[in-house]
Design a protein around this motif. Sequence first.
Motif, PDB file in Angstrom:
ATOM      1  N   SER A  61       6.978 147.448  26.130  1.00 28.78           N
ATOM      2  CA  SER A  61       6.957 146.054  25.658  1.00 28.78           C
ATOM      3  C   SER A  61       6.100 145.912  24.403  1.00 28.78           C
ATOM      4  N   SER A  62       5.000 146.645  24.337  1.00 30.89           N
ATOM      5  CA  SER A  62       4.144 146.580  23.148  1.00 30.89           C
ATOM      6  C   SER A  62       4.851 147.147  21.928  1.00 30.89           C
ATOM      7  N   LEU A 100      10.125 138.326  30.014  1.00 29.95           N
ATOM      8  CA  LEU A 100       9.522 139.045  31.142  1.00 29.95           C
ATOM      9  C   LEU A 100       8.642 140.202  30.702  1.00 29.95           C
ATOM     10  N   TRP A 101       9.093 140.980  29.727  1.00 29.77           N
ATOM     11  CA  TRP A 101       8.308 142.149  29.289  1.00 29.77           C
ATOM     12  C   TRP A 101       6.953 141.723  28.748  1.00 29.77           C
ATOM     13  N   THR A 102       6.916 140.617  28.047  1.00 26.59           N
ATOM     14  CA  THR A 102       5.654 140.123  27.510  1.00 26.59           C
ATOM     15  C   THR A 102       4.728 139.685  28.631  1.00 26.59           C
ATOM     16  N   VAL A 103       5.281 139.029  29.622  1.00 27.78           N
ATOM     17  CA  VAL A 103       4.470 138.589  30.760  1.00 27.78           C
ATOM     18  C   VAL A 103       3.890 139.795  31.492  1.00 27.78           C
ATOM     19  N   ILE A 104       4.709 140.815  31.704  1.00 27.69           N
ATOM     20  CA  ILE A 104       4.227 142.029  32.375  1.00 27.69           C
ATOM     21  C   ILE A 104       3.156 142.714  31.529  1.00 27.69           C
ATOM     22  N   GLY A 105       3.403 142.831  30.228  1.00 28.33           N
ATOM     23  CA  GLY A 105       2.429 143.451  29.332  1.00 28.33           C
ATOM     24  C   GLY A 105       1.121 142.690  29.291  1.00 28.33           C
TER      25      GLY A 105
END
Length: 185
Positions: A61-62, A100-105
Motif C-alpha cells: 500500500s505504501s 482499504l489498503w490505506t486504512v490497513i497501512g
Amino acid sequence: MNVLELAEQNFIIAFAIVVGIGLLQGIIMGKGIRSRFPSLKKHARMASIILLILFAINAVSSILKFAEPAKVTLSTLTIPTSAEEIFLLIINLLGINAGLWTVIGTFITIVLIIFLKFADIHQIARYFIFTISCIVLIVALLGKFTDFIPTSFQITLYAFYQIGITLGIFLITRRRESDVLSEIK
C-alpha cells in the motif's frame, strides 16, 4: 549532477544501500517488538508469518501511494461550511481517502508506533528510525503537495526499502528462543 542522477548511475550501490537501511530499520523494529512481547519467542514462526503478511500489505500500500500520490492543490481546496465538509477536507489532506489498503497501512503504522513507544530500543536506534521516517515523510509530502512525480527508479528504490524493512522484521521475529528454565520444570 544531483544525488538521484548519481544514484541511477550507480544503481547497484544505491539498491544495496537502500535495502541495507531498510533491513537495519526492520531489524531494530523486530528487536523492539520481541523485547516488548517476549511471549512471541515461544510462538516465533506463527508471529513472524503474521508480521510478514501485515508488513507486506503495508509495503504494497505504501508503494502504491508513493507511485501515484493523491495530489492536493489550492484550486481544489474550499472553505468548509459544515462539519461534514471539514471532515472531508481533513481526510483529503491526510490522504486517508484511498480505500482499504490505506486504512490497513495506517493501522499497521499506528500499531508500530505504539509498539516502538513501549519497546526497549536504544536511543540511537530510535533516532535512526525517526530520521529515516522523517525523510520518507518529507518525500511523501512533496509528492502530495507539489508537482513532484517519482520516476520508476525512485519507485523501485522505495519498493526495495519497504522490502528491506519487511524482511528485517521477519528475520528477527522468526528466531525461536526457548527458555532453558521452562525445559527443566
